[in-house]
Design a protein around this motif. Sequence first.
Motif, PDB file in Angstrom:
ATOM      1  N   GLU A 183      27.683  28.019   4.179  1.00  0.00           N
ATOM      2  CA  GLU A 183      28.781  27.991   5.116  1.00  0.00           C
ATOM      3  C   GLU A 183      29.529  29.420   5.141  1.00  0.00           C
ATOM      4  OE1 GLU A 183      30.194  25.064   2.221  1.00  0.00           O
ATOM      5  OE2 GLU A 183      27.778  25.508   2.602  1.00  0.00           O
ATOM      6  N   GLU A 184      29.918  29.830   3.955  1.00  0.00           N
ATOM      7  CA  GLU A 184      30.601  31.076   3.914  1.00  0.00           C
ATOM      8  C   GLU A 184      29.505  32.286   4.290  1.00  0.00           C
ATOM      9  OE1 GLU A 184      33.461  31.962   2.804  1.00  0.00           O
ATOM     10  OE2 GLU A 184      33.520  33.994   1.843  1.00  0.00           O
ATOM     11  N   LEU A 185      28.617  32.258   4.010  1.00  0.00           N
ATOM     12  CA  LEU A 185      27.660  33.248   4.581  1.00  0.00           C
ATOM     13  C   LEU A 185      27.446  33.120   5.969  1.00  0.00           C
ATOM     14  CD1 LEU A 185      25.643  35.287   3.119  1.00  0.00           C
ATOM     15  CD2 LEU A 185      23.735  33.722   3.670  1.00  0.00           C
ATOM     16  N   LEU A 186      27.437  32.139   6.665  1.00  0.00           N
ATOM     17  CA  LEU A 186      27.452  31.726   8.301  1.00  0.00           C
ATOM     18  C   LEU A 186      29.018  32.523   8.711  1.00  0.00           C
ATOM     19  CD1 LEU A 186      26.552  30.865  10.830  1.00  0.00           C
ATOM     20  CD2 LEU A 186      27.244  28.628  10.101  1.00  0.00           C
ATOM     21  N   ARG A 187      30.094  32.032   8.108  1.00  0.00           N
ATOM     22  CA  ARG A 187      31.407  32.360   8.535  1.00  0.00           C
ATOM     23  C   ARG A 187      31.676  33.802   8.423  1.00  0.00           C
ATOM     24  NH1 ARG A 187      35.890  34.043   6.805  1.00  0.00           N
ATOM     25  NH2 ARG A 187      35.325  34.006   4.646  1.00  0.00           N
ATOM     26  N   VAL A 188      31.212  34.592   7.521  1.00  0.00           N
ATOM     27  CA  VAL A 188      31.403  35.881   6.982  1.00  0.00           C
ATOM     28  C   VAL A 188      30.465  36.610   8.206  1.00  0.00           C
ATOM     29  CG1 VAL A 188      31.135  37.912   5.791  1.00  0.00           C
ATOM     30  CG2 VAL A 188      32.223  35.659   5.004  1.00  0.00           C
ATOM     31  N   GLY A 189      29.288  36.065   8.540  1.00  0.00           N
ATOM     32  CA  GLY A 189      28.326  36.516   9.298  1.00  0.00           C
ATOM     33  C   GLY A 189      28.747  36.570  10.700  1.00  0.00           C
ATOM     34  N   LEU A 190      29.221  35.615  11.216  1.00  0.00           N
ATOM     35  CA  LEU A 190      29.700  35.167  12.591  1.00  0.00           C
ATOM     36  C   LEU A 190      31.010  36.588  13.044  1.00  0.00           C
ATOM     37  CD1 LEU A 190      29.808  31.561  13.151  1.00  0.00           C
ATOM     38  CD2 LEU A 190      28.609  33.373  14.543  1.00  0.00           C
ATOM     39  N   GLU A 191      31.756  36.618  11.997  1.00  0.00           N
ATOM     40  CA  GLU A 191      32.920  37.428  11.884  1.00  0.00           C
ATOM     41  C   GLU A 191      32.387  38.869  11.936  1.00  0.00           C
ATOM     42  OE1 GLU A 191      36.049  36.316   8.421  1.00  0.00           O
ATOM     43  OE2 GLU A 191      35.501  38.164   8.178  1.00  0.00           O
ATOM     44  N   ASN A 192      31.376  39.150  11.177  1.00  0.00           N
ATOM     45  CA  ASN A 192      30.895  40.489  11.207  1.00  0.00           C
ATOM     46  C   ASN A 192      30.137  40.926  12.564  1.00  0.00           C
ATOM     47  OD1 ASN A 192      28.360  42.445  10.298  1.00  0.00           O
ATOM     48  ND2 ASN A 192      30.079  42.695   8.725  1.00  0.00           N
ATOM     49  N   LEU A 193      29.693  39.750  13.223  1.00  0.00           N
ATOM     50  CA  LEU A 193      29.037  39.998  14.843  1.00  0.00           C
ATOM     51  C   LEU A 193      30.096  40.407  15.759  1.00  0.00           C
ATOM     52  CD1 LEU A 193      26.189  38.981  15.545  1.00  0.00           C
ATOM     53  CD2 LEU A 193      27.523  36.725  16.342  1.00  0.00           C
ATOM     54  N   LYS A 194      31.008  39.583  15.498  1.00  0.00           N
ATOM     55  CA  LYS A 194      32.189  39.956  16.487  1.00  0.00           C
ATOM     56  C   LYS A 194      32.933  41.572  16.298  1.00  0.00           C
ATOM     57  CE  LYS A 194      32.825  35.127  17.212  1.00  0.00           C
ATOM     58  NZ  LYS A 194      33.185  34.158  16.513  1.00  0.00           N
ATOM     59  N   LYS A 195      33.201  41.639  14.915  1.00  0.00           N
ATOM     60  CA  LYS A 195      34.001  42.852  14.563  1.00  0.00           C
ATOM     61  C   LYS A 195      32.873  43.892  14.826  1.00  0.00           C
ATOM     62  CE  LYS A 195      34.170  43.797  10.125  1.00  0.00           C
ATOM     63  NZ  LYS A 195      34.328  43.608   8.881  1.00  0.00           N
ATOM     64  N   ALA A 198      28.005  43.443  17.597  1.00  0.00           N
ATOM     65  CA  ALA A 198      26.629  43.285  17.526  1.00  0.00           C
ATOM     66  C   ALA A 198      25.867  41.981  18.215  1.00  0.00           C
ATOM     67  CB  ALA A 198      26.202  43.216  15.892  1.00  0.00           C
ATOM     68  N   ASP A 199      24.573  42.146  18.448  1.00  0.00           N
ATOM     69  CA  ASP A 199      23.828  41.060  19.041  1.00  0.00           C
ATOM     70  C   ASP A 199      23.269  40.118  18.068  1.00  0.00           C
ATOM     71  OD1 ASP A 199      24.010  41.853  22.088  1.00  0.00           O
ATOM     72  OD2 ASP A 199      23.359  43.699  20.931  1.00  0.00           O
ATOM     73  N   PHE A 200      23.115  40.565  16.880  1.00  0.00           N
ATOM     74  CA  PHE A 200      22.601  39.804  15.878  1.00  0.00           C
ATOM     75  C   PHE A 200      23.065  40.209  14.585  1.00  0.00           C
ATOM     76  CE2 PHE A 200      19.236  40.052  19.076  1.00  0.00           C
ATOM     77  CZ  PHE A 200      19.053  38.759  19.268  1.00  0.00           C
ATOM     78  N   VAL A 201      23.181  39.472  13.589  1.00  0.00           N
ATOM     79  CA  VAL A 201      23.327  39.826  12.385  1.00  0.00           C
ATOM     80  C   VAL A 201      22.588  39.169  11.320  1.00  0.00           C
ATOM     81  CG1 VAL A 201      25.424  38.317  11.918  1.00  0.00           C
ATOM     82  CG2 VAL A 201      25.164  40.215  10.427  1.00  0.00           C
ATOM     83  N   LEU A 202      22.068  39.800  10.513  1.00  0.00           N
ATOM     84  CA  LEU A 202      21.282  39.094   9.416  1.00  0.00           C
ATOM     85  C   LEU A 202      22.204  39.069   8.133  1.00  0.00           C
ATOM     86  CD1 LEU A 202      19.030  39.382   6.893  1.00  0.00           C
ATOM     87  CD2 LEU A 202      18.323  38.151   8.824  1.00  0.00           C
ATOM     88  N   ALA A 203      22.535  37.879   7.862  1.00  0.00           N
ATOM     89  CA  ALA A 203      23.422  37.601   6.656  1.00  0.00           C
ATOM     90  C   ALA A 203      22.333  37.458   5.445  1.00  0.00           C
ATOM     91  CB  ALA A 203      24.181  36.740   6.890  1.00  0.00           C
ATOM     92  N   ASN A 204      22.748  38.210   4.268  1.00  0.00           N
ATOM     93  CA  ASN A 204      21.985  37.623   3.313  1.00  0.00           C
ATOM     94  C   ASN A 204      22.673  37.666   1.851  1.00  0.00           C
ATOM     95  OD1 ASN A 204      19.729  40.648   3.209  1.00  0.00           O
ATOM     96  ND2 ASN A 204      21.970  40.383   3.719  1.00  0.00           N
ATOM     97  N   ASP A 205      22.191  37.352   0.900  1.00  0.00           N
ATOM     98  CA  ASP A 205      22.866  37.067  -0.267  1.00  0.00           C
ATOM     99  C   ASP A 205      22.049  37.796  -1.437  1.00  0.00           C
ATOM    100  OD1 ASP A 205      23.910  35.887  -2.647  1.00  0.00           O
ATOM    101  OD2 ASP A 205      24.717  34.291  -1.552  1.00  0.00           O
ATOM    102  N   LEU A 206      22.692  38.752  -2.391  1.00  0.00           N
ATOM    103  CA  LEU A 206      22.062  39.310  -3.316  1.00  0.00           C
ATOM    104  C   LEU A 206      21.182  38.526  -4.522  1.00  0.00           C
ATOM    105  CD1 LEU A 206      21.679  42.375  -4.039  1.00  0.00           C
ATOM    106  CD2 LEU A 206      23.511  41.872  -5.927  1.00  0.00           C
ATOM    107  N   THR A 207      21.767  37.191  -4.712  1.00  0.00           N
ATOM    108  CA  THR A 207      21.255  36.331  -5.519  1.00  0.00           C
ATOM    109  C   THR A 207      20.167  35.649  -4.927  1.00  0.00           C
ATOM    110  OG1 THR A 207      22.741  34.643  -4.972  1.00  0.00           O
ATOM    111  CG2 THR A 207      23.532  36.058  -6.640  1.00  0.00           C
TER     112      THR A 207
END
Lengths: 251, 251
Positions: A183-195, A198-207
Amino acid sequence: MKILITSGGTTEPIDSVRGITNHSTGKLGRELAEIFLKNGASVDFITTKHAVKPATTTNLALHVIQTTRELEEKIKDLLQNNRYTAVIHAMAVSDYRVKSTLERSEFASILSENLQKSKDISQIERTLETLATDNSKNKKISSNAEMLVVTLEKTPKIIQMIKQIQPNTLLVGFKLLVDVPREELLRVGLENLKKNNADFVLANDLTKITNDTHYGMLIENEKNLTEVNTKKEIAEIIFKKIKERGEYYEK
Amino acid sequence: MKILITSGGTTEPIDSVRGITNHSTGKLGRELAEIFLKNGASVDFITTKHAVKPATTTNLALHVIQTTRELEEKIKDLLQNNRYTAVIHAMAVSDYRVKSTLERSEFASILSENLQKSKDISQIERTLETLATDNSKNKKISSNAEMLVVTLEKTPKIIQMIKQIQPNTLLVGFKLLVDVPREELLRVGLENLKKNNADFVLANDLTKITNDTHYGMLIENEKNLTEVNTKKEIAEIIFKKIKERGEYYEK
């Protein structure tokens, strides 16, 4: 179809032999270049010295940069002189670059002098702001000092310049987090998209990145997201989406 | 003949995705390993992830490390459990590692609080000394702060531990300077030789290293030095010297 891909990781020099490096192998960028090249696109590929490069070379133009400043210049130049269906900004860009490097005693002495009138927080902050050293490529810091104090300043957000120069290109951004719930990945991803507009953001997690797997969530908006589990699948879903939206846009 | 070679460059993490990296391709270390392997020696090769590795694998043991701390542990372990004719320490080792990372406002607030009684230089220095942050592998610094203040502390001199553990091994050190005259290279090289209790030091200058050439001055003492111009020649002269002195020593 003409695509601009950035890949690898920038390095910000501390001196002529040391640097702050964003570790990125460039494997995902290479995978992305390969799928577009294989499907007849021409690709401008901005990358860094140590990152892996695509094996296919037809219709590929390589541009090797090192620092965030060099990336900024190169990306502006390319955007001003080409029209891209999409820009896929997969490079790990330094958030910070070195502003000053001082030995502890030099640092303490400058600070002490500047705090004669006031020693409040804002005076300390103002003093930090004034520090600036030339991290010239021709110098190497002596290794005699017991401690160094380095100030780092934020670099400009290059991703935010892309749509400013070329508003109609499709922009794919990347957001790397470390060990967060879905959920946090999605939330930060959406935030990032707007900021970043962008049309798409690929959210990923180092772990969730290993040699064989690479979990990624491609976010288009609150309702449209696709989850995949390898670099190959990430490249495929990005290609598919760009092709769909790009063809519509190119009509 | 058993040889320990270190090659590549260490990385000191700032956080889970950023690090201070000593740029070193590892090409010279590889060249050194190859000439010893080709001549029947067995080689322990300590290297880093991004450095190039020898093509010959027979009689080669690879040990991959990242930080200065890991190098220290590995080198001590190997020296305590093996007897080497020579140790060739060609790795670019970080002189500094990150002690603390703070946002400017946090830094200013800690400092201001600590300077209530006194704002003299030594009080500032003492405060800097107390700062320490955990650069845990599981965290990534937020990129919202306008400025970061990073303190770096000196790492232990690993080369000086080598003869302490194994006094009879032949030690070859390396000293990289940037754009200095020949006399200065010789002076600093000799200083380095004594300080590290080394038998040889290869002094070189970053401005005299290209893809094809690599000027180096192998210093044995005030009167014995050899100048060469490629990585291959550097490896050859070091092999020749180790062979001569090593055979004598092994009798």
